[in-house]
Design a protein around this motif. Structure first.
Motif, short mmCIF file in Angstrom:
data_model
loop_
_atom_site.label_atom_id
_atom_site.label_comp_id
_atom_site.label_asym_id
_atom_site.label_seq_id
_atom_site.Cartn_x
_atom_site.Cartn_y
_atom_site.Cartn_z
N GLN A 111 30.51 36.19 37.74
CA GLN A 111 29.96 36.17 39.10
C GLN A 111 28.46 36.43 39.05
OE1 GLN A 111 33.22 39.01 40.27
NE2 GLN A 111 33.31 37.77 42.12
N LEU A 147 43.46 36.49 40.65
CA LEU A 147 43.47 37.93 40.91
C LEU A 147 42.08 38.47 41.20
CD1 LEU A 147 45.77 38.95 37.88
CD2 LEU A 147 46.47 38.36 40.22
N GLU A 184 48.18 33.28 38.24
CA GLU A 184 47.73 33.74 39.55
C GLU A 184 46.22 34.02 39.57
OE1 GLU A 184 51.90 36.14 40.44
OE2 GLU A 184 50.25 37.12 39.40
N PHE A 189 51.23 33.46 51.86
CA PHE A 189 51.59 33.64 50.46
C PHE A 189 52.68 34.69 50.31
CE2 PHE A 189 49.47 37.71 49.85
CZ PHE A 189 48.55 37.72 50.88
N PRO A 248 50.68 41.38 41.28
CA PRO A 248 50.46 40.36 40.25
C PRO A 248 51.56 40.39 39.18
CG PRO A 248 48.39 41.44 40.78
CD PRO A 248 49.47 42.20 41.49
N LYS A 278 35.82 37.04 36.02
CA LYS A 278 35.09 35.83 36.37
C LYS A 278 33.59 36.09 36.23
CE LYS A 278 34.81 32.89 40.48
NZ LYS A 278 35.44 32.74 41.82
N LEU A 334 54.38 37.98 49.35
CA LEU A 334 53.85 39.33 49.23
C LEU A 334 54.37 39.94 47.93
CD1 LEU A 334 52.03 40.63 51.26
CD2 LEU A 334 53.99 41.76 52.27
N PHE A 373 50.00 41.64 56.83
CA PHE A 373 50.78 41.28 55.65
C PHE A 373 52.24 40.99 55.97
CE2 PHE A 373 47.39 43.84 53.60
CZ PHE A 373 46.89 42.84 52.80
N GLU A 430 44.41 36.63 47.44
CA GLU A 430 44.74 36.40 48.85
C GLU A 430 44.98 37.72 49.60
OE1 GLU A 430 47.73 34.39 46.99
OE2 GLU A 430 47.54 32.52 48.15
N VAL A 431 45.46 38.74 48.89
CA VAL A 431 45.74 40.02 49.54
C VAL A 431 44.44 40.64 50.06
CG1 VAL A 431 46.44 42.42 49.06
CG2 VAL A 431 47.86 40.51 48.26
N ASP A 484 36.25 39.32 40.93
CA ASP A 484 37.36 38.39 40.68
C ASP A 484 37.66 38.32 39.20
OD1 ASP A 484 37.61 37.65 43.37
OD2 ASP A 484 36.01 36.16 43.18
N GLU A 508 44.95 42.82 42.50
CA GLU A 508 45.87 42.27 43.48
C GLU A 508 45.70 40.76 43.49
OE1 GLU A 508 48.00 43.81 45.70
OE2 GLU A 508 47.46 45.91 45.34
N LEU A 509 46.66 40.04 44.04
CA LEU A 509 46.43 38.62 44.31
C LEU A 509 45.19 38.53 45.18
CD1 LEU A 509 50.01 37.27 45.19
CD2 LEU A 509 48.92 37.46 42.95
N ARG A 538 49.48 46.48 51.86
CA ARG A 538 50.32 45.49 51.18
C ARG A 538 51.63 46.13 50.72
NH1 ARG A 538 52.26 45.90 46.51
NH2 ARG A 538 50.28 46.46 45.51
N GLN A 594 49.57 36.01 56.76
CA GLN A 594 49.46 35.30 55.49
C GLN A 594 50.70 34.48 55.17
OE1 GLN A 594 51.06 38.00 55.43
NE2 GLN A 594 52.57 37.54 53.86
#
Lengths: 490, 490
Positions: free
Chosen positions: B90, A95, A93, B24, B29, B88, B26, A354, A71-72, A86, A68-69, A107, B22
């Protein structure tokens, strides 16, 4: 020169030579596992049974992306947010991998302006759990979620979720269980009654959540030393969280002088009273336990919370052994349980977070944690010594002698075209004994044996693998005869 | 003061106020989608049919994690490696999302020292495809893979993969199709015969791979301007890649003076000859086409390669319309196809790349690309105007008047316990009309209607929703009666 050119070509085309093969350890990522065919067969059996229960309650399936993004997911999981995987920023984006199926549902509902649904979702979720703390928990694992969204009368949907958990556990037949029930409003009211400052409700709730793994003394210490509660407040909480029972406990707490003056506590208790009544109508009196130590870690719950734990098998000397030498079983043994297999609750504000205008869609749901169930079943199966069939082949097409592979291909093709599950050797001239051994090893019920003598008369031998009895069958009737035998032995 | 304290508490507990929701957009991705219940029903239907075919051929299921150590994926995909999603860092292992199911299979086989298996794997894979170039392709999408690993006689397993693709396409019934066949050894031999330097074989192969999307003129330009081939060499390639046909084409090429002196070309052609013969025994003469323009993008293929494309429906004026206004259909229209729905090939060296001693396990397999199949079916379904049922509820338990919710819970509980799929309203006192409308909208076949008058006599009304006919049924016989009606209408 031509030779060296061809050698160079061969080296180029033939893949890297052994010296160039990988130097890293061949493994799956930490906290993840492969499923071999045997495990997949067990897993599919469990998931099919769960889907059957979900469908019995009118569930519709949805699916969402595995990520998901970012931010979600942000701001939904409290202290657990640090466990989110992450993705690397590769341009575009930002994600994150889904941490559960609940936030993606919220969402989805907000994005599509859906205000009521009964949906189920079976998919993997991802948590960078600290392995030193988890033992036997995975970083990639299945969740099987059933959620009911919509504005309804109190506790009707909530009670159906409890019923669903009990049906799942009953159908899986993995031992006795108890579904613990509590209410976030009651917890908050209790914290208020005990003198916890409002801004510490969530963090103290997280501490209470650890009671399923740690003794009260440790949790008390965390409340005082890490979270700054005074001794007396912690002790007052300690008095409550040791309580569990049924409607009688609700009555008792409704009369509690400290609680009954706190509106949240009162409303939470009234909710519990109604829920227990509906559970009783669903025949669940022996399955549920109102338990004030149940807190659930996640921030988003606003009402009822559930957790289902397997009880240790009293007839066995040790609790059910989990894979990977899980220590959870040992830790939980003193409570007579082998850990949580389902959890959930009501989250009335998550969808609203949301929605651009904050429009709320009340939701309640449960999540079945099937990895632990798989582990229990794997252990049971291993102990039984039975061999699980991992394919469904009904008939093996064998050659009695050399030179029959084209005939074999023609005949197996007819069987496939008639919907029969069939396999044969990928060798041109396999030995008959090897072919028949393959059938016995893989528990394939029937074998067709081809030979020139029979083929010239338009017949083949059909062999029952377990009894080794053979019959002569005309090629034209082969599929019909196979079906007849399969249905009579089933 | 108490009021303001409660207000603060309420703000704290009630979730963020609308102003804090939010900011952003909705969305899911880029390149991903949700599946709503209707789409899930279609998708599940397609996947079930595919699994049926895989099982008919003796396939066993496995599953692997959605991500792998980055090192596992490195050096396997050639130019496509840039499309891999990385996680990422982490702390801990460096991970990437799986790009296909083939490399994870090879890792699984090497890690577990498995030298033969027929396995299927249905799961999502991840590719950071450039959206400007893709149109209608997803970044997260299902693959349905069937692979045969093991050292066998030539082309027997390879031909079975072609058969599997044809069975899948036949059972899905989404129109006419052709399975294109080629051979990597023949391609390499052809490049050699045309004068391509050995170190350019792979990159020229990638250029040929683009022929399904771009005209020869563009591919020729890429070969010359980007990849440094001279005009004459490119033109010689151009002569070959326009050829397609059956065994006659193989005979013709076996006699081709340039090709027949190149060992790779000769071996590739002999392989094709055998494969076409086996395909013929499987009744696939009208389904397969030996096509020299087929190259496949991935580095790891070493033998046969396949690709299955849907032909445009000649009875409709336009090719099947794909979702999201896909331009692929238009691009492919001149070839009379609507794009690839399956592909695969032989990869004999991939497992060896993971084995510490380079031990090879020959493999061949196919991958069904179901997203495009879903799109075709969704379009078909939308055009039909039919409404797909998204749940399986068999009976709705309704109240005829107020005050019956406890009775309703008792009765629906009995139905669930007897395995009947049932739902009811989550309102205490819903209007009868609303309940019956729900049944009609959701195509629920039966409704149980409760009323005090009937209940006092131990009976209920059982209503057939489509005909609105009602019968009086004793409560004790309700489940039996429901089952009887369901099986007679099925």
């Amino acid at each position: 020169e031509e030779v060296s050119r061809l050698l160079a070509l061969k080296a180029k085309l033939g893949g890297d030579p052994p010296a160039a093969t990988q130097k890293f350890t061949l493994k799956t990522p930490k906290g993840t596992r492969d499923y071999a065919p045997q495990q997949m067969t067990l897993r599919q059996g469990v998931l099919d049974k769960i889907v059957q229960v979900f469908k019995r309650h009118g569930g519709e399936a949805i699916d969402t992306p595995v990520f998901e993004l970012k931010e979600v997911l942000m701001g939904k999981y409290g202290e657990d947010s640090k466990l989110i995987y992450d993705l690397k920023d590769q341009g575009g984006e930002i994600l994150s991998m889904r941490y559960d199926l609940t936030v993606p549902l919220a969402r989805y509902l907000a994005m599509n302006k859906i205000s009521s649904i009964k949906r189920y979702h079976i998919a993997k979720v991802y948590r960078r759990d600290n392995p030193a703390m988890t033992r036997g928990r995975y970083r990639e694992f299945y969740q099987c979620d059933f959620d009911i969204a919509g504005s309804y009368d109190p506790m009707l949907a909530d009670a159906e979720c409890v019923k669903i958990v009990s049906e799942v556990l009953d159908t899986l037949d993995i031992g006795d269980y108890v579904i613990k029930l509590n209410h976030r409003q009651l917890l908050d009211g209790m914290f208020e009654a005990c003198g916890v400052p409002v801004d510490k409700f969530r963090t103290i709730c997280s501490a209470v959540d650890k009671l399923d793994k740690s003794p009260w003394a440790d949790v008390r210490k965390e409340m005082i030393e890490e979270k700054g509660l005074d001794d007396a407040t912690a002790d007052r909480i300690g008095e409550y969280v040791r309580l569990n029972g049924g409607s009688q406990l609700v009555e008792q707490l409704l009369a509690d002088p400290k609680l009954k003056v706190v509106p949240n506590a009162l409303q939470g208790l009234q909710g519990m009273q109604l829920l227990l009544k509906y559970c009783s109508l669903f025949g669940l009196d022996q399955r549920v336990s109102f338990d004030l130590s149940l807190a659930r870690g996640l921030d988003y719950y606003t009402g009822v919370i559930y957790e289902c734990v397997l009880k240790a098998d009293p007839t066995s000397s040790s609790p059910v052994k989990l894979q990977n030498g899980s220590a959870d079983a040992a830790v939980d043994a003193e409570q007579g349980t082998v850990g949580s297999v389902a959890g959930g609750g009501r989250y009335d504000n998550l969808v609203g977070m949301f929605d651009p205008r904050g429009k709320a869609v009340p939701c309640v749901g449960v999540s079945i944690g099937v990895e632990r169930i798989f582990s229990v079943l794997e252990a049971k199966y291993a102990a039984s010594g039975l061999k699980l069939r991992t394919n469904d082949v009904e008939v093996y097409v064998a050659s009695a002698h050399k030179g029959l592979h084209e005939q074999r291909l023609r005949i197996i093709n007819q069987l496939w075209d008639q919907g029969i599950k069939a396999e044969h050797s990928f060798k041109l001239n396999p030995k008959l004994l090897v072919q028949l051994q393959h059938c016995e090893e893989h528990q394939i019920p029937l074998a067709v044996v081809l030979g020139d003598a029979e083929l010239s008369q338009g017949v083949v031998k059909l062999r029952e693998v377990s009894t080794r009895q053979e019959a002569t069958v005309p090629l034209a009737d082969l599929a019909t005869e196979i079906r007849k035998r399969l249905s009579s032995s089933a």
